[in-house]
Design a protein around this motif. Structure first.
Motif, PDB file in Angstrom:
ATOM      1  N   SER A  66      -5.005  -4.849  -1.182  1.00 51.22           N
ATOM      2  CA  SER A  66      -6.400  -5.111  -0.854  1.00 51.22           C
ATOM      3  C   SER A  66      -6.721  -6.605  -0.893  1.00 51.22           C
ATOM      4  CB  SER A  66      -7.324  -4.351  -1.814  1.00 51.22           C
ATOM      5  OG  SER A  66      -7.153  -4.792  -3.152  1.00 51.22           O
ATOM      6  N   TYR A 101      -7.650   0.525   1.934  1.00 54.19           N
ATOM      7  CA  TYR A 101      -6.989   0.050   0.727  1.00 54.19           C
ATOM      8  C   TYR A 101      -7.962   0.041  -0.454  1.00 54.19           C
ATOM      9  CZ  TYR A 101      -3.282  -1.717   3.835  1.00 54.19           C
ATOM     10  OH  TYR A 101      -2.287  -1.840   4.755  1.00 54.19           O
ATOM     11  N   MET A 151      -1.676  -1.515  -5.043  1.00 57.09           N
ATOM     12  CA  MET A 151      -2.824  -1.313  -4.165  1.00 57.09           C
ATOM     13  C   MET A 151      -3.817  -2.473  -4.308  1.00 57.09           C
ATOM     14  SD  MET A 151      -3.678   0.710  -1.752  1.00 57.09           S
ATOM     15  CE  MET A 151      -2.795   2.246  -2.044  1.00 57.09           C
ATOM     16  N   ALA A 181       0.825  -1.208   0.000  1.00 55.32           N
ATOM     17  CA  ALA A 181       0.000   0.000   0.000  1.00 55.32           C
ATOM     18  C   ALA A 181       0.859   1.257   0.000  1.00 55.32           C
ATOM     19  CB  ALA A 181      -0.927  -0.006   1.219  1.00 55.32           C
TER      20      ALA A 181
END
Length: 253
Positions: free
Chosen positions: A175, A184, A171, A151
């Motif tokens: 997630s 996220y 990202m 992240a």
């Protein structure tokens, strides 16, 4: 030293059966008896000799182990990416050109990756995005399951328009590794929206809202992502602004 694996066209993790099948196929193709022309026959004999030698070595467990131990590494260590060009400054600083920070030296990979993660976050706080990308890339290379590192690397990469696609990928990884992390998902939605991927952005934001509709990031995402409504160019959110909410929360952990 000849690379017997390359000669047979198999990986170093190939099974004995795969090695045998590769040898039989190549032996049929390179056998000298298939060739009439004297010059071509000589080349076939050489090829067949290499194929046979490769199989003789790799088909026996002990000789294969001894041979493989003498081979060089499969590939050199992968160098961390370096963001090309000046990082994007915060919106309030765009009226004046901020001096570009030089990239710091990359630390030894022998250091504990958690220490490098902390330094990467600190570099991000100081807007030294070049260094942040390099440090955080080391962490995700050493610890691919570290959602926070993915992240933070995404946020750092998003500072440069040439790296937005990589920012989206990291990202997405974050997630998936931490599927209950609302922040996220919202940041992923905002990145997707910035690339014009409105349907995917909407789905990511809806998933975040389904988990926690009262989350402040969800409210921010709903405000910034207006599907079907075209915002004036000057008021569109930037990747710098959309990353602030997540960074503040990651920094406090």
């Amino acid at each position: 030293m000849n690379d017997h694996y390359a000669i047979l066209g198999v990986s170093r993790n190939a099974t004995t059966s795969e090695i045998r099948d590769a040898y039989l196929k190549l032996a049929r193709e390179t056998h000298p008896d298939r060739v009439k022309d004297p010059e071509a026959r000589k080349k076939a004999e050489d090829a067949f000799k290499y194929v046979t030698a490769a199989y003789d070595t790799l088909s026996k467990e002990r000789s294969r182990r001894d041979y493989t131990s003498r081979l060089p590494a499969t590939e050199p260590p992968k160098a961390p990416p370096i963001v090309q060009g000046r990082p994007l400054p915060p919106r309030e600083a765009r009226s004046g050109a901020a001096p570009e920070q030089p990239a710091a030296a990359i630390p030894s990979t022998g250091r504990v990756h958690l220490d490098i993660l902390a330094e990467g976050i600190e570099a991000y706080k100081k807007k030294d995005y070049h260094t942040a990308v390099q440090l955080l890339n080391i962490v995700v290379t050493q610890d691919q399951g570290n959602a926070k590192a993915h992240a933070m690397l995404s946020l750092a990469l998003a500072k440069n328009p040439n790296w937005i696609r990589d920012a989206v990928n990291h990202m997405e990884t974050a997630s998936k590794l931490d599927p209950k992390n609302v922040s996220y998902l919202v940041e992923l939605a905002l990145l997707l929206q910035s690339q014009g991927l409105k349907l995917r952005a909407k789905r990511a934001l809806e998933s975040a809202a389904a988990m926690n509709p009262e989350h402040p990031d969800v409210a921010r995402g709903m405000k910034e992502i207006q599907v079907g409504v075209q915002e004036p160019e000057a008021t569109k959110p930037t990747t710098v602004e959309t990353a602030r909410g997540l960074f503040d929360r990651l920094r406090k952990r």
